[in-house]
Motif scaffolding. Structure first.
Motif, mmCIF file in Angstrom:
data_model
loop_
_atom_site.group_PDB
_atom_site.id
_atom_site.type_symbol
_atom_site.label_atom_id
_atom_site.label_comp_id
_atom_site.label_asym_id
_atom_site.label_seq_id
_atom_site.Cartn_x
_atom_site.Cartn_y
_atom_site.Cartn_z
ATOM 1 N N THR A 1 -5.670 -2.524 13.541
ATOM 2 C CA THR A 1 -6.286 -3.106 12.342
ATOM 3 C C THR A 1 -5.388 -4.095 11.604
ATOM 4 O O THR A 1 -5.840 -5.203 11.252
ATOM 5 C CB THR A 1 -6.745 -1.990 11.390
ATOM 6 O OG1 THR A 1 -7.668 -1.131 12.078
ATOM 7 C CG2 THR A 1 -7.412 -2.559 10.157
ATOM 8 N N PRO A 2 -4.113 -3.790 11.330
ATOM 9 C CA PRO A 2 -3.271 -4.724 10.562
ATOM 10 C C PRO A 2 -3.143 -6.128 11.164
ATOM 11 O O PRO A 2 -3.055 -7.107 10.393
ATOM 12 C CB PRO A 2 -1.909 -4.010 10.522
ATOM 13 C CG PRO A 2 -2.260 -2.563 10.600
ATOM 14 C CD PRO A 2 -3.415 -2.503 11.551
ATOM 15 N N ARG B 1 0.842 -1.190 0.000
ATOM 16 C CA ARG B 1 0.000 0.000 0.000
ATOM 17 C C ARG B 1 0.884 1.250 0.000
ATOM 18 O O ARG B 1 1.865 1.323 0.731
ATOM 19 C CB ARG B 1 -0.912 0.028 1.225
ATOM 20 C CG ARG B 1 -1.837 1.251 1.230
ATOM 21 C CD ARG B 1 -2.785 1.273 2.405
ATOM 22 N NE ARG B 1 -2.113 1.472 3.668
ATOM 23 C CZ ARG B 1 -2.685 2.063 4.728
ATOM 24 N NH1 ARG B 1 -3.928 2.500 4.656
ATOM 25 N NH2 ARG B 1 -2.023 2.179 5.860
ATOM 26 N N ALA C 1 -0.975 -12.319 9.549
ATOM 27 C CA ALA C 1 -0.404 -11.397 10.533
ATOM 28 C C ALA C 1 0.372 -12.126 11.629
ATOM 29 O O ALA C 1 1.442 -11.674 12.043
ATOM 30 C CB ALA C 1 -1.508 -10.546 11.151
ATOM 31 N N GLN D 1 0.996 -6.372 2.391
ATOM 32 C CA GLN D 1 0.788 -7.804 2.626
ATOM 33 C C GLN D 1 1.619 -8.312 3.784
ATOM 34 O O GLN D 1 2.762 -7.892 3.990
ATOM 35 C CB GLN D 1 1.124 -8.582 1.356
ATOM 36 C CG GLN D 1 0.739 -10.056 1.410
ATOM 37 C CD GLN D 1 0.801 -10.709 0.038
ATOM 38 O OE1 GLN D 1 0.786 -10.028 -0.993
ATOM 39 N NE2 GLN D 1 0.862 -12.029 0.012
ATOM 40 N N LYS D 2 1.013 -9.203 4.565
ATOM 41 C CA LYS D 2 1.720 -9.895 5.645
ATOM 42 C C LYS D 2 2.323 -11.158 5.013
ATOM 43 O O LYS D 2 1.742 -12.240 5.047
ATOM 44 C CB LYS D 2 0.768 -10.235 6.791
ATOM 45 C CG LYS D 2 -0.120 -9.060 7.224
ATOM 46 C CD LYS D 2 0.685 -7.846 7.623
ATOM 47 C CE LYS D 2 -0.194 -6.665 8.020
ATOM 48 N NZ LYS D 2 -0.888 -6.024 6.904
ATOM 49 N N ARG E 1 -5.270 -8.010 12.165
ATOM 50 C CA ARG E 1 -6.418 -8.835 11.763
ATOM 51 C C ARG E 1 -6.254 -9.402 10.359
ATOM 52 O O ARG E 1 -7.047 -10.227 9.918
ATOM 53 C CB ARG E 1 -7.698 -8.003 11.830
ATOM 54 C CG ARG E 1 -7.992 -7.431 13.212
ATOM 55 C CD ARG E 1 -9.106 -6.398 13.156
ATOM 56 N NE ARG E 1 -9.220 -5.664 14.411
ATOM 57 C CZ ARG E 1 -9.815 -4.481 14.534
ATOM 58 N NH1 ARG E 1 -10.336 -3.907 13.459
ATOM 59 N NH2 ARG E 1 -9.871 -3.882 15.696
ATOM 60 N N ASP E 2 -5.232 -8.932 9.644
ATOM 61 C CA ASP E 2 -5.029 -9.381 8.267
ATOM 62 C C ASP E 2 -4.566 -10.831 8.220
ATOM 63 O O ASP E 2 -3.935 -11.341 9.157
ATOM 64 C CB ASP E 2 -3.978 -8.507 7.571
ATOM 65 C CG ASP E 2 -4.456 -7.097 7.334
ATOM 66 O OD1 ASP E 2 -5.668 -6.835 7.492
ATOM 67 O OD2 ASP E 2 -3.619 -6.234 6.992
ATOM 68 N N LYS E 3 -4.841 -11.460 7.088
ATOM 69 C CA LYS E 3 -4.354 -12.824 6.854
ATOM 70 C C LYS E 3 -2.830 -12.834 6.891
ATOM 71 O O LYS E 3 -2.173 -11.993 6.288
ATOM 72 C CB LYS E 3 -4.849 -13.308 5.496
ATOM 73 C CG LYS E 3 -4.385 -14.721 5.139
ATOM 74 C CD LYS E 3 -4.893 -15.123 3.765
ATOM 75 C CE LYS E 3 -4.406 -16.517 3.384
ATOM 76 N NZ LYS E 3 -4.871 -16.919 2.018
ATOM 77 N N GLY F 1 -1.231 -1.578 5.611
ATOM 78 C CA GLY F 1 -2.072 -2.162 4.591
ATOM 79 C C GLY F 1 -1.323 -2.996 3.582
ATOM 80 O O GLY F 1 -1.917 -3.477 2.610
#
Length: 308
Positions: free
Chosen positions: A201-202, A22, A208, A81-82, A204-206, A79
């Motif tokens: 928020t981050p 991002r 993480a 990618q993890k 919670r990302d796939k 934002g």
């Protein structure tokens, strides 16, 4: 969610090495320079550890009045990618260089905070063509505070998803994040819902949790995480550098940098080096006193890089 706020500019996704990154940009409005015209000097903003481009919520618009401003989220943060990557300063420096090649393509001012300062410094050493100058809001040295070998071995042993899952769930709770941020900020009233969401928020990302584990492992390998020390890199630079430091910073205290200054015999005076202390500010001076920090940056660019 902070990613939807207009004051963060025109946000986009860029694919780098197959992973999504991002970033945001804002074109200059033309009212912030002395003659009312936008400057041709672009700015690239790099966030700190665990943060994201949203940390510049009070800086992006102000700096874009006279400059084209870019900011990105490092791989694994915000934002972006993890990803299942080997996280280290060189990886993020490569990201910065490739981003610069794709979107900027001319010498820029790199503005970094904490980890972002270390990454920006590394990128400028590895690729001198990218940087006209560096504005560094605190500058940590990844190697000087590393624990001893036995402690690093213990860290690596426990840096697995199964063992770190309870810790990960605990440290990403909003009430705890709010409390930690209030301990970092001198102006505690600035720790609002938007700031807490930036950090909450981050996770919670796939991917993480896996990223959290990889970061834990990488930081226990000091030589792999940041092969070059700040003491090795600073003397190699001949471009102007502005250091901005909150004089109440408890995360990266100014006293440590003063010791490094004495060790390297750095003359912190223009045109090459300049140090400005921000009174009553902590680790996040850019957010606690954005008007002061923004003006110092713009004045330094005009006097040290444009008018020089």
């Amino acid at each position: 969610m902070e990613a939807n706020h207009r004051h963060l500019g025109c946000q986009r996704i860029w694919f780098w090495r197959g992973w999504h990154i991002r970033y945001t940009y804002i074109r200059p409005m033309g009212s912030g320079s002395p003659d009312g015209k936008p400057s041709m000097v672009p700015l690239l903003l790099l966030h700190g550890f665990g943060s994201a481009l949203g940390q510049w919520r009070s800086n992006l618009q102000a700096l874009s009045q006279s400059h084209c401003v870019y900011a990105l989220d490092f791989l694994g943060f915000g934002g972006s990618q993890k990803a299942p990557a080997a996280y280290n300063v060189n990886l993020w420096a490569d990201l910065v260089y490739d981003f610069w090649r794709c979107f900027i393509g001319q010498p820029a001012v790199i503005l970094g905070h904490s980890l972002g300062s270390l990454v920006g410094l590394t990128a400028a050493i590895d690729h001198p063509e990218i940087a006209l100058g560096l504005a560094l809001l605190t500058l940590p040295d990844a190697q000087t505070t590393q624990p001893p070998n036995w402690a690093r071995s213990l860290e690596r042993a426990f840096a697995s998803p199964v063992l770190l899952w309870p810790l990960f769930k605990f440290v990403t709770q909003e009430w705890l994040l709010r409390s930690v941020l209030q301990s970092i900020y001198i102006r505690r009233e600035l720790v609002d819902d938007e700031l807490v969401a930036l950090f909450a928020t981050p996770p919670r990302d796939k991917g993480a949790l896996d990223t959290f584990c990889r970061l834990a492992r990488s930081r226990s390998h000091s030589d792999d995480y940041s092969p070059k020390t700040v003491a090795q890199m600073l003397p190699q630079l001949s471009i102007p550098i502005l250091f901005l430091w909150g004089n109440q910073d408890r995360i990266v205290p100014l006293a440590g940098f003063r010791q490094l200054q004495n060790q390297l015999q750095l003359a912190l005076a223009p045109p090459q080096f300049q140090l400005i202390e921000i009174d009553n500010a902590g680790h996040c001076a850019y957010d606690e006193y954005p008007e002061i920090v923004n003006q110092h940056i713009l004045t330094w660019i005009q006097s040290s890089l444009i008018s020089a």
